[in-house]
Design a protein around this motif. Structure first.
Motif, PDB file in Angstrom:
ATOM      1  N   ARG A  94       0.809  -1.226   0.000  1.00  0.00           N
ATOM      2  CA  ARG A  94       0.000   0.000   0.000  1.00  0.00           C
ATOM      3  C   ARG A  94       0.845   1.280   0.000  1.00  0.00           C
ATOM      4  O   ARG A  94       0.460   2.281  -0.561  1.00  0.00           O
ATOM      5  CB  ARG A  94      -0.926   0.034   1.222  1.00  0.00           C
ATOM      6  CG  ARG A  94      -2.104  -0.866   1.128  1.00  0.00           C
ATOM      7  CD  ARG A  94      -3.273  -0.259   0.391  1.00  0.00           C
ATOM      8  NE  ARG A  94      -3.840   0.873   1.120  1.00  0.00           N
ATOM      9  CZ  ARG A  94      -3.928   2.090   0.604  1.00  0.00           C
ATOM     10  NH1 ARG A  94      -3.512   2.339  -0.595  1.00  0.00           N
ATOM     11  NH2 ARG A  94      -4.450   3.057   1.296  1.00  0.00           N
ATOM     12  N   ASN A 101      -4.479   1.531  -4.398  1.00  0.00           N
ATOM     13  CA  ASN A 101      -5.082   0.654  -3.399  1.00  0.00           C
ATOM     14  C   ASN A 101      -5.182  -0.752  -3.952  1.00  0.00           C
ATOM     15  O   ASN A 101      -4.990  -0.976  -5.141  1.00  0.00           O
ATOM     16  CB  ASN A 101      -6.484   1.162  -3.031  1.00  0.00           C
ATOM     17  CG  ASN A 101      -6.933   0.694  -1.652  1.00  0.00           C
ATOM     18  OD1 ASN A 101      -6.291  -0.151  -1.018  1.00  0.00           O
ATOM     19  ND2 ASN A 101      -8.038   1.243  -1.180  1.00  0.00           N
ATOM     20  N   ASP A 106     -10.172  -2.178   1.811  1.00  0.00           N
ATOM     21  CA  ASP A 106      -9.533  -2.615   3.047  1.00  0.00           C
ATOM     22  C   ASP A 106      -9.638  -4.122   3.278  1.00  0.00           C
ATOM     23  O   ASP A 106      -9.024  -4.657   4.197  1.00  0.00           O
ATOM     24  CB  ASP A 106     -10.145  -1.878   4.249  1.00  0.00           C
ATOM     25  CG  ASP A 106      -9.810  -0.393   4.212  1.00  0.00           C
ATOM     26  OD1 ASP A 106      -8.833  -0.019   3.536  1.00  0.00           O
ATOM     27  OD2 ASP A 106     -10.532   0.391   4.864  1.00  0.00           O
TER      28      ASP A 106
END
Length: 191
Positions: A94, A101, A106
């Motif tokens: 990252r 991304n 996430d």
């Protein structure tokens, strides 16, 4: 940790990169895997490409075209055996310059085996081959841009993608004559 046990739980993930930064991201990750002691987490970084031949102003040139612009693929272990995100490899990827991304945000989801197999076979099929930038079709009208038949128009009768050649029927003195040409020696007639 042995190589086999290190790769247990490894999967292919997609990372989104800044435009035209895919190669830079790959070079950086490849260079720093060992220095940052990431060998047990990151195994391979892939930017699928093909060599494309094009003609501009009568000059043949080769360019490397990315199959998936703006993306790189990374074979890595991102989760532990309990499904918990591993911070060290997560931040290693990252925080790389040029990385936007992971696809999935996430909680990145690994690619399915069929998806990565398709990508890997695409890469293998493109290795060592030149692909013309323009794909032709039988029956299509073309203009010859190089060789003894320069500036004549013709119709494509046969296409040999393995050799990168076309058989084009050209009208010479009122008779159609088949001529064998390379892809880069012709261009599409714009209608």
């Amino acid at each position: 940790m042995s190589e086999l046990s290190a790769k247990t739980g490894a999967a292919w993930y997609v990372i989104q990169t800044l435009s035209n930064q895919e190669g830079k991201v790959k070079r950086y990750l490849d260079k720093f895997i060992k220095e940052e002691e990431m060998e047990e987490f990151v195994f391979e970084v892939l930017v699928p490409t093909e060599t494309v031949t094009e003609v501009k102003n009568g000059k043949k040139s080769q360019i490397v075209r990315k199959f998936y612009p703006g993306y790189a693929f990374i074979h890595m272990r991102l989760y532990d055996e309990n499904g918990k995100l591993l911070n060290k490899p997560w931040y290693f990827v990252r925080e790389t310059a040029g990385v936007i991304n992971f696809v999935g945000g996430d909680r990145p989801t690994p690619l399915k085996k069929a998806e990565i197999d398709t990508i890997l076979s695409q890469v293998e099929a493109a290795t060592g081959k030149e692909t013309p930038k323009v794909q032709f079709e039988i029956g299509e009208e073309v203009k010859i841009t190089d060789g003894p038949f320069l500036n004549l128009n013709g119709r494509i009768d046969e296409i040999d993608p393995e050799k990168g050649k076309l058989k084009v029927s050209v009208s010479i003195f009122g008779r159609f004559t088949p001529v064998e040409l390379e892809y880069w020696q012709v261009e599409r007639l714009t209608s």
